[in-house]
Design an enzyme around this catalytic site. Structure first.
Site, short mmCIF file in Angstrom:
data_model
loop_
_atom_site.label_atom_id
_atom_site.label_comp_id
_atom_site.label_asym_id
_atom_site.label_seq_id
_atom_site.Cartn_x
_atom_site.Cartn_y
_atom_site.Cartn_z
N LYS A 14 0.83 -1.21 0.00
CA LYS A 14 0.00 0.00 0.00
C LYS A 14 0.86 1.26 0.00
O LYS A 14 0.68 2.15 -0.84
CB LYS A 14 -0.95 0.02 1.21
N ARG A 89 -9.81 0.56 8.26
CA ARG A 89 -9.35 -0.77 8.63
C ARG A 89 -10.41 -1.54 9.43
O ARG A 89 -10.15 -2.68 9.82
CB ARG A 89 -8.08 -0.64 9.48
N ARG A 128 11.89 -5.65 5.65
CA ARG A 128 11.85 -4.20 5.93
C ARG A 128 12.36 -3.92 7.34
O ARG A 128 13.03 -2.93 7.59
CB ARG A 128 10.43 -3.66 5.75
N ARG A 134 11.28 0.12 12.28
CA ARG A 134 9.87 0.09 12.73
C ARG A 134 9.65 -0.99 13.76
O ARG A 134 9.96 -2.15 13.53
CB ARG A 134 8.95 -0.10 11.52
N ARG A 146 -0.30 -8.80 13.47
CA ARG A 146 -0.87 -7.79 12.55
C ARG A 146 -1.70 -8.47 11.45
O ARG A 146 -2.76 -7.98 11.08
CB ARG A 146 0.26 -6.98 11.91
P1 B4P Z 1 4.17 -1.85 2.16
O1 B4P Z 1 3.42 -3.08 1.79
O2 B4P Z 1 4.17 -0.72 1.23
O3 B4P Z 1 3.65 -1.52 3.61
P2 B4P Z 1 2.13 -1.15 3.98
O4 B4P Z 1 1.17 -2.22 3.51
O5 B4P Z 1 1.85 0.22 3.53
O6 B4P Z 1 2.28 -1.08 5.50
P3 B4P Z 1 1.52 -1.58 6.77
O7 B4P Z 1 0.13 -2.04 6.50
O8 B4P Z 1 2.46 -2.57 7.36
O9 B4P Z 1 1.57 -0.36 7.74
P4 B4P Z 1 0.64 0.85 8.18
O10 B4P Z 1 1.59 1.96 8.25
O11 B4P Z 1 -0.58 1.03 7.33
O12 B4P Z 1 5.65 -2.26 2.37
C1 B4P Z 1 6.06 -3.49 2.96
C2 B4P Z 1 7.40 -3.94 2.38
O13 B4P Z 1 7.16 -4.66 1.17
C3 B4P Z 1 8.36 -2.80 2.03
O14 B4P Z 1 9.63 -3.13 2.48
C4 B4P Z 1 8.32 -2.74 0.51
O15 B4P Z 1 9.52 -2.32 -0.05
C5 B4P Z 1 8.02 -4.19 0.13
N1 B4P Z 1 7.30 -4.33 -1.13
C6 B4P Z 1 6.25 -3.57 -1.56
N2 B4P Z 1 5.83 -4.02 -2.77
C7 B4P Z 1 6.62 -5.09 -3.09
C8 B4P Z 1 6.68 -5.99 -4.21
N3 B4P Z 1 5.85 -5.87 -5.25
N4 B4P Z 1 7.58 -6.99 -4.19
C9 B4P Z 1 8.44 -7.12 -3.16
N5 B4P Z 1 8.44 -6.29 -2.06
C10 B4P Z 1 7.56 -5.30 -2.05
O16 B4P Z 1 0.13 0.40 9.63
C11 B4P Z 1 0.99 0.19 10.74
C12 B4P Z 1 0.19 0.08 12.03
O17 B4P Z 1 -0.49 1.34 12.32
C13 B4P Z 1 -0.96 -0.94 12.07
O18 B4P Z 1 -0.51 -2.26 12.37
C14 B4P Z 1 -1.88 -0.35 13.18
O19 B4P Z 1 -1.40 -0.65 14.46
C15 B4P Z 1 -1.76 1.15 12.96
N6 B4P Z 1 -2.83 1.68 12.07
C16 B4P Z 1 -2.63 2.26 10.85
N7 B4P Z 1 -3.82 2.63 10.30
C17 B4P Z 1 -4.78 2.27 11.19
C18 B4P Z 1 -6.20 2.36 11.19
N8 B4P Z 1 -6.87 2.87 10.16
N9 B4P Z 1 -6.89 1.88 12.28
C19 B4P Z 1 -6.23 1.37 13.32
N10 B4P Z 1 -4.89 1.25 13.38
C20 B4P Z 1 -4.16 1.68 12.34
#
Ligand code: B4P
Length: 193
Positions: A14, A89, A128, A134, A146
């Site tokens: 994302k 979420r 990551r 993180r 998670r």
């Molecule tokens: P991404 O995949 O980009 O990470 P994300 O989904 O955006 O992050 P996430 O869901 O973990 O965190 P968030 O901040 O929303 O990247 C992951 C890795 O994969 C990276 O290293 C990237 O380089 C790699 N990657 C990406 N695409 C790739 C591909 N095609 N091939 C190979 N590798 C690839 O949330 C964090 C925390 O915040 C939650 O757990 C929760 O506690 C809280 N939170 C956030 N929003 C909330 C909400 N709405 N309600 C309640 N809690 C919330």
């Protein structure tokens, strides 16, 4: 106004894809994860409250994130549209977002749902964690918490938007470019409609 939800489990890409999408479509990026991390860095009362949930891999309470998104919407009256990343979420967050958007005479145009296997998610997040600093990427136990939290509370958000025919599933495995192209194709179809 064109509003997109980028949806998917933790580590599905994302954040990675959001950066490219906002650049291409000129949208305002609203990532609740980024907003919460910046509250933690600033040691605000909201950040201190959120930290204990995030470091255990749990969702932060709905009222906290809904209030944060509500302020972000109010603070960006000139936006052409929003890209919601990591929000909503829970079904309660989705209902609250719909209400907030109605007040602004707009709505969600499309929910792009990235699909990635649990094995690949775990691999990406552990990887990551080696460099990101993180606290929620540190070990497999937190990552697994998670993913379980996603299955228990977040997966239902796709069902919520399916009722309105807004959800498009995209394979989230493959190269970042391939996934970006697939996302753009779906957005372009909706923009042209
Ligand atoms: P991404 O995949 O980009 O990470 P994300 O989904 O955006 O992050 P996430 O869901 O973990 O965190 P968030 O901040 O929303 O990247 C992951 C890795 O994969 C990276 O290293 C990237 O380089 C790699 N990657 C990406 N695409 C790739 C591909 N095609 N091939 C190979 N590798 C690839 O949330 C964090 C925390 O915040 C939650 O757990 C929760 O506690 C809280 N939170 C956030 N929003 C909330 C909400 N709405 N309600 C309640 N809690 C919330």
């Amino acid at each position: 106004m064109f509003n997109i939800i980028l949806f998917g489990p933790p580590g599905s890409g994302k954040g990675t894809q959001s950066e490219r999408l906002i650049a291409k479509y000129g949208l305002k990026h609203l990532s609740t994860g980024d907003l919460l991390r910046s509250e933690i860095d600033g040691q605000t009362p909201l950040g201190l409250a959120a930290k204990s949930f995030m470091e255990r891999g749990q969702l932060v309470p709905d009222e906290v994130v809904i209030e944060m998104i509500s302020s972000a919407l109010d603070n960006n009256p000139q936006a052409n549209g929003f890209l919601f990343d990591g929000f909503p979420r829970t079904t309660a967050q989705a209902e609250a977002l719909d209400k907030l958007l109605i007040q602004k005479n707009t709505e969600i145009a499309i929910v792009l749902a990235l699909q990635v296997s649990v094995e690949e998610l775990t691999k990406r997040l552990l990887n990551r964690g080696l460099t990101s600093g993180r606290m929620d990427d540190i070990n497999e136990e937190i990552i697994s918490a998670r993913i379980k939290e996603y299955e228990r509370k977040t997966a239902a958000v796709a069902e919520y938007y399916s009722k309105y025919q807004k959800v498009v599933y995209i394979k989230g495995e493959g190269s970042i470019d391939q996934i970006f192209d697939a996302l753009c194709k779906e957005i372009d179809k909706r923009i042209a409609a």
